[in-house]
Design a protein around this motif. Structure first.
Motif, PDB file in Angstrom:
ATOM      1  N   ARG A 173      24.729  46.795  53.862  1.00 21.62           N
ATOM      2  CA  ARG A 173      25.564  46.178  52.694  1.00 21.62           C
ATOM      3  C   ARG A 173      24.885  44.684  52.306  1.00 21.62           C
ATOM      4  NH1 ARG A 173      30.467  48.156  50.855  1.00 21.62           N
ATOM      5  NH2 ARG A 173      30.991  46.235  50.081  1.00 21.62           N
ATOM      6  N   PRO A 174      24.714  43.992  53.090  1.00 14.19           N
ATOM      7  CA  PRO A 174      24.280  42.473  52.849  1.00 14.19           C
ATOM      8  C   PRO A 174      22.888  42.466  52.332  1.00 14.19           C
ATOM      9  CG  PRO A 174      25.259  42.595  55.284  1.00 14.19           C
ATOM     10  CD  PRO A 174      25.179  43.939  54.660  1.00 14.19           C
ATOM     11  N   LYS A 175      22.031  43.317  52.607  1.00 13.92           N
ATOM     12  CA  LYS A 175      20.792  43.443  51.874  1.00 13.92           C
ATOM     13  C   LYS A 175      20.579  43.905  50.664  1.00 13.92           C
ATOM     14  CE  LYS A 175      17.998  43.945  56.194  1.00 13.92           C
ATOM     15  NZ  LYS A 175      17.071  44.274  56.819  1.00 13.92           N
ATOM     16  N   ILE A 176      21.685  45.117  50.500  1.00  8.77           N
ATOM     17  CA  ILE A 176      21.812  45.633  48.974  1.00  8.77           C
ATOM     18  C   ILE A 176      22.389  44.816  48.257  1.00  8.77           C
ATOM     19  CG2 ILE A 176      23.103  47.413  47.805  1.00  8.77           C
ATOM     20  CD1 ILE A 176      23.056  49.193  50.227  1.00  8.77           C
ATOM     21  N   ILE A 177      23.126  43.962  48.515  1.00 12.85           N
ATOM     22  CA  ILE A 177      24.046  43.016  47.703  1.00 12.85           C
ATOM     23  C   ILE A 177      23.016  41.815  47.180  1.00 12.85           C
ATOM     24  CG2 ILE A 177      25.740  41.328  47.435  1.00 12.85           C
ATOM     25  CD1 ILE A 177      27.738  43.207  49.071  1.00 12.85           C
ATOM     26  N   GLU A 178      22.386  41.400  48.409  1.00 13.09           N
ATOM     27  CA  GLU A 178      21.277  40.581  48.306  1.00 13.09           C
ATOM     28  C   GLU A 178      20.390  40.782  47.203  1.00 13.09           C
ATOM     29  OE1 GLU A 178      18.184  37.616  50.958  1.00 13.09           O
ATOM     30  OE2 GLU A 178      19.181  39.161  51.762  1.00 13.09           O
ATOM     31  N   HIS A 179      19.854  42.013  47.396  1.00 13.23           N
ATOM     32  CA  HIS A 179      18.799  42.456  46.460  1.00 13.23           C
ATOM     33  C   HIS A 179      19.006  42.369  44.896  1.00 13.23           C
ATOM     34  CE1 HIS A 179      15.325  44.927  44.924  1.00 13.23           C
ATOM     35  NE2 HIS A 179      16.312  45.726  44.442  1.00 13.23           N
ATOM     36  N   LEU A 248      32.427  40.494  43.535  1.00 12.71           N
ATOM     37  CA  LEU A 248      32.681  41.882  43.200  1.00 12.71           C
ATOM     38  C   LEU A 248      32.163  42.828  43.956  1.00 12.71           C
ATOM     39  CD1 LEU A 248      34.448  43.617  41.123  1.00 12.71           C
ATOM     40  CD2 LEU A 248      32.158  43.278  39.458  1.00 12.71           C
ATOM     41  N   LEU A 249      30.914  42.499  44.105  1.00 11.84           N
ATOM     42  CA  LEU A 249      30.055  43.662  44.987  1.00 11.84           C
ATOM     43  C   LEU A 249      30.583  43.577  46.104  1.00 11.84           C
ATOM     44  CD1 LEU A 249      26.462  42.502  43.909  1.00 11.84           C
ATOM     45  CD2 LEU A 249      27.953  44.668  43.127  1.00 11.84           C
ATOM     46  N   LYS A 250      30.923  42.643  46.889  1.00 12.04           N
ATOM     47  CA  LYS A 250      31.524  42.359  48.404  1.00 12.04           C
ATOM     48  C   LYS A 250      32.746  43.392  48.521  1.00 12.04           C
ATOM     49  CE  LYS A 250      29.218  38.321  49.790  1.00 12.04           C
ATOM     50  NZ  LYS A 250      29.497  36.846  50.360  1.00 12.04           N
ATOM     51  N   LYS A 251      33.655  43.568  47.378  1.00 11.92           N
ATOM     52  CA  LYS A 251      34.757  44.259  47.391  1.00 11.92           C
ATOM     53  C   LYS A 251      34.692  45.552  47.400  1.00 11.92           C
ATOM     54  CE  LYS A 251      37.656  40.090  45.933  1.00 11.92           C
ATOM     55  NZ  LYS A 251      38.489  39.453  44.966  1.00 11.92           N
ATOM     56  N   MET A 252      33.481  46.055  46.804  1.00  9.24           N
ATOM     57  CA  MET A 252      33.369  47.474  46.490  1.00  9.24           C
ATOM     58  C   MET A 252      33.318  48.169  47.684  1.00  9.24           C
ATOM     59  SD  MET A 252      30.538  47.674  43.525  1.00  9.24           S
ATOM     60  CE  MET A 252      30.975  46.751  41.925  1.00  9.24           C
ATOM     61  N   ASP A 253      33.880  49.476  47.401  1.00  9.38           N
ATOM     62  CA  ASP A 253      33.709  50.492  48.867  1.00  9.38           C
ATOM     63  C   ASP A 253      32.500  50.964  48.752  1.00  9.38           C
ATOM     64  OD1 ASP A 253      33.547  52.747  47.271  1.00  9.38           O
ATOM     65  OD2 ASP A 253      35.757  52.893  47.289  1.00  9.38           O
ATOM     66  N   ASN A 254      32.126  51.848  49.960  1.00 12.98           N
ATOM     67  CA  ASN A 254      30.616  52.254  50.149  1.00 12.98           C
ATOM     68  C   ASN A 254      30.130  53.263  48.888  1.00 12.98           C
ATOM     69  OD1 ASN A 254      30.216  50.906  52.543  1.00 12.98           O
ATOM     70  ND2 ASN A 254      31.005  52.426  53.724  1.00 12.98           N
ATOM     71  N   CYS A 255      30.965  53.969  48.459  1.00 13.66           N
ATOM     72  CA  CYS A 255      30.499  54.834  47.401  1.00 13.66           C
ATOM     73  C   CYS A 255      30.479  54.275  46.084  1.00 13.66           C
ATOM     74  CB  CYS A 255      31.584  56.078  47.184  1.00 13.66           C
ATOM     75  SG  CYS A 255      31.885  57.451  48.667  1.00 13.66           S
ATOM     76  N   GLU A 256      31.201  53.162  45.617  1.00 16.37           N
ATOM     77  CA  GLU A 256      30.938  52.533  44.700  1.00 16.37           C
ATOM     78  C   GLU A 256      29.722  51.654  44.776  1.00 16.37           C
ATOM     79  OE1 GLU A 256      35.844  51.545  43.551  1.00 16.37           O
ATOM     80  OE2 GLU A 256      34.742  50.034  44.729  1.00 16.37           O
ATOM     81  N   LEU A 257      29.500  50.957  45.985  1.00 16.05           N
ATOM     82  CA  LEU A 257      28.282  50.106  46.011  1.00 16.05           C
ATOM     83  C   LEU A 257      26.950  51.117  45.785  1.00 16.05           C
ATOM     84  CD1 LEU A 257      27.109  47.395  46.183  1.00 16.05           C
ATOM     85  CD2 LEU A 257      27.315  47.677  48.806  1.00 16.05           C
ATOM     86  N   ALA A 258      27.155  52.325  46.413  1.00 15.73           N
ATOM     87  CA  ALA A 258      25.853  53.393  46.266  1.00 15.73           C
ATOM     88  C   ALA A 258      25.611  53.415  44.846  1.00 15.73           C
ATOM     89  CB  ALA A 258      26.221  54.384  47.030  1.00 15.73           C
ATOM     90  N   ALA A 259      26.794  53.898  43.952  1.00 14.28           N
ATOM     91  CA  ALA A 259      26.497  54.104  42.640  1.00 14.28           C
ATOM     92  C   ALA A 259      26.102  53.017  41.774  1.00 14.28           C
ATOM     93  CB  ALA A 259      27.943  54.499  42.118  1.00 14.28           C
TER      94      ALA A 259
END
Length: 332
Positions: A173-179, A248-259
């Motif tokens: 999660r942290p790396k995805i959001i950072e990217h 906003l990204l940090k509050k997303m669940d795993n499915c939302e962040l993947a999408a």
């Protein structure tokens, strides 16, 4: 509504897949082996009768496509495990199952997809557990759609996204959001063509017309006005806006962040992904924004068959599948 969206997406995927399968140079290898040591980590395993799946050999081991039947197991312990290289190649083998169904997970928290009596699993051999029955049925539809003569993993984007949400997102999660935040400053929506160039002024007019409502919505939603620039290297957005998007990204669940990650990658725009997430853009509107400049050039100079048309089909598949996944994974 959800079922018609899934059906339309699958039809688009199949048409695109059949058109591009002969030109792809990527190969997908897998082994249907159980209880062996030194097994390739990208292998595809399932319980089966060895007599049903003879071994196929190829001279180049790196491009092998083969199936080898395992030792028999009891149905209770059987499963289907997705390979790490899932969704990276063409036809991987004949369909080895007859019926595709869904059932509630044993813990009552989610839904599983069943290929005959086998529970579909992720690359790390965890049960593929969907948060909603709608998503499980959509993934089941992807598997039901597969033809007898061959399984085409690249026509199963919902399966890929589900595996991503279950396995990749929780640990990165942290790396995805950072990217995503690194790319935010160079977002497509913030970049306009120069106004003082005869070759680009018409494009800029379209961008002002189409991108303007999005930037205004961003300002209204997050209380910070986005910086619009003409440099290919981007422009620095206000820290307040950056913080708001990151939260906003940090509050997303795993499915939302993947999408969101999938849409942003295809669109070259986190903004478009977020606006779709908030329900302010539909699939067609998003594709229009993403292709605004390229479609302008196509209208002027013409479409290159086998180039522009394939790119359009690929983009449509990526955006629509991620949008459908986002909608089906939400618990209403």
């Amino acid at each position: 509504m959800a079922s018609s969206m899934v059906r339309k997406t699958l039809q688009t995927l199949n048409a695109f897949a059949l058109r591009t399968v002969t030109s792809t140079s990527r190969h997908f290898s897998f082994a249907a082996e159980a209880g062996t040591t030194g097994q390739d980590p990208s292998s595809f395993t399932f319980s089966s009768d060895a007599s049903e799946h003879p071994k196929l050999a190829a001279t180049n081991r790196d491009e092998n496509i083969y199936i080898q039947g395992p030792q028999k197991k009891s149905p209770a312990s059987s499963s289907v495990t997705m390979p790490m290289s899932f969704m990276t190649g063409s036809i991987v083998g004949k369909r080895f199952y007859k019926n595709v169904t869904t059932r509630e997970a044993e813990d009552g928290n989610g839904w599983n997809v069943m290929l005959d009596y086998r529970t579909l699993k992720t690359p790390s051999k965890r049960n593929l557990k969907c948060p909603t029955l709608a998503l499980a049925k959509a993934i089941a539809a992807e598997w039901e759609f597969q033809q007898t003569e061959g399984i085409r993993p690249f026509t199963m984007p919902l399966m890929k996204l589900a595996c991503t949400a279950l396995e990749r997102v929780p640990v990165t999660r942290p790396k995805i959001i950072e990217h995503l935040m690194k790319k935010f400053h160079q977002d497509l929506i913030f970049c306009h063509a120069p106004r003082d160039n005869d070759l680009t002024k018409d494009v800029r007019g379209l961008q002002v017309e189409k991108f303007g409502p999005i930037t205004k919505w961003m300002e209204s939603e997050f209380s910070f006005k986005p910086v619009v620039y003409t440099s290919f290297f981007g422009g620095k957005q206000e820290q307040g806006l950056v913080n708001a998007i990151e939260n906003l990204l940090k509050k997303m669940d795993n499915c939302e962040l993947a999408a969101i990650d999938a849409i942003a990658a295809a669109a070259h725009s986190l903004v478009i992904a977020i606006v779709m997430f908030r329900g302010r853009l539909d699939i067609e509107q998003a594709i229009e924004l993403i292709r605004l400049e390229e479609d302008f050039q196509v209208d002027r100079w013409g479409l290159v068959e086998g180039g522009h048309d394939v790119d359009i089909a690929d983009l449509r598949v990526q955006i629509s599948s991620a949008a459908v996944f986002l909608g089906l994974s939400r618990k209403h």
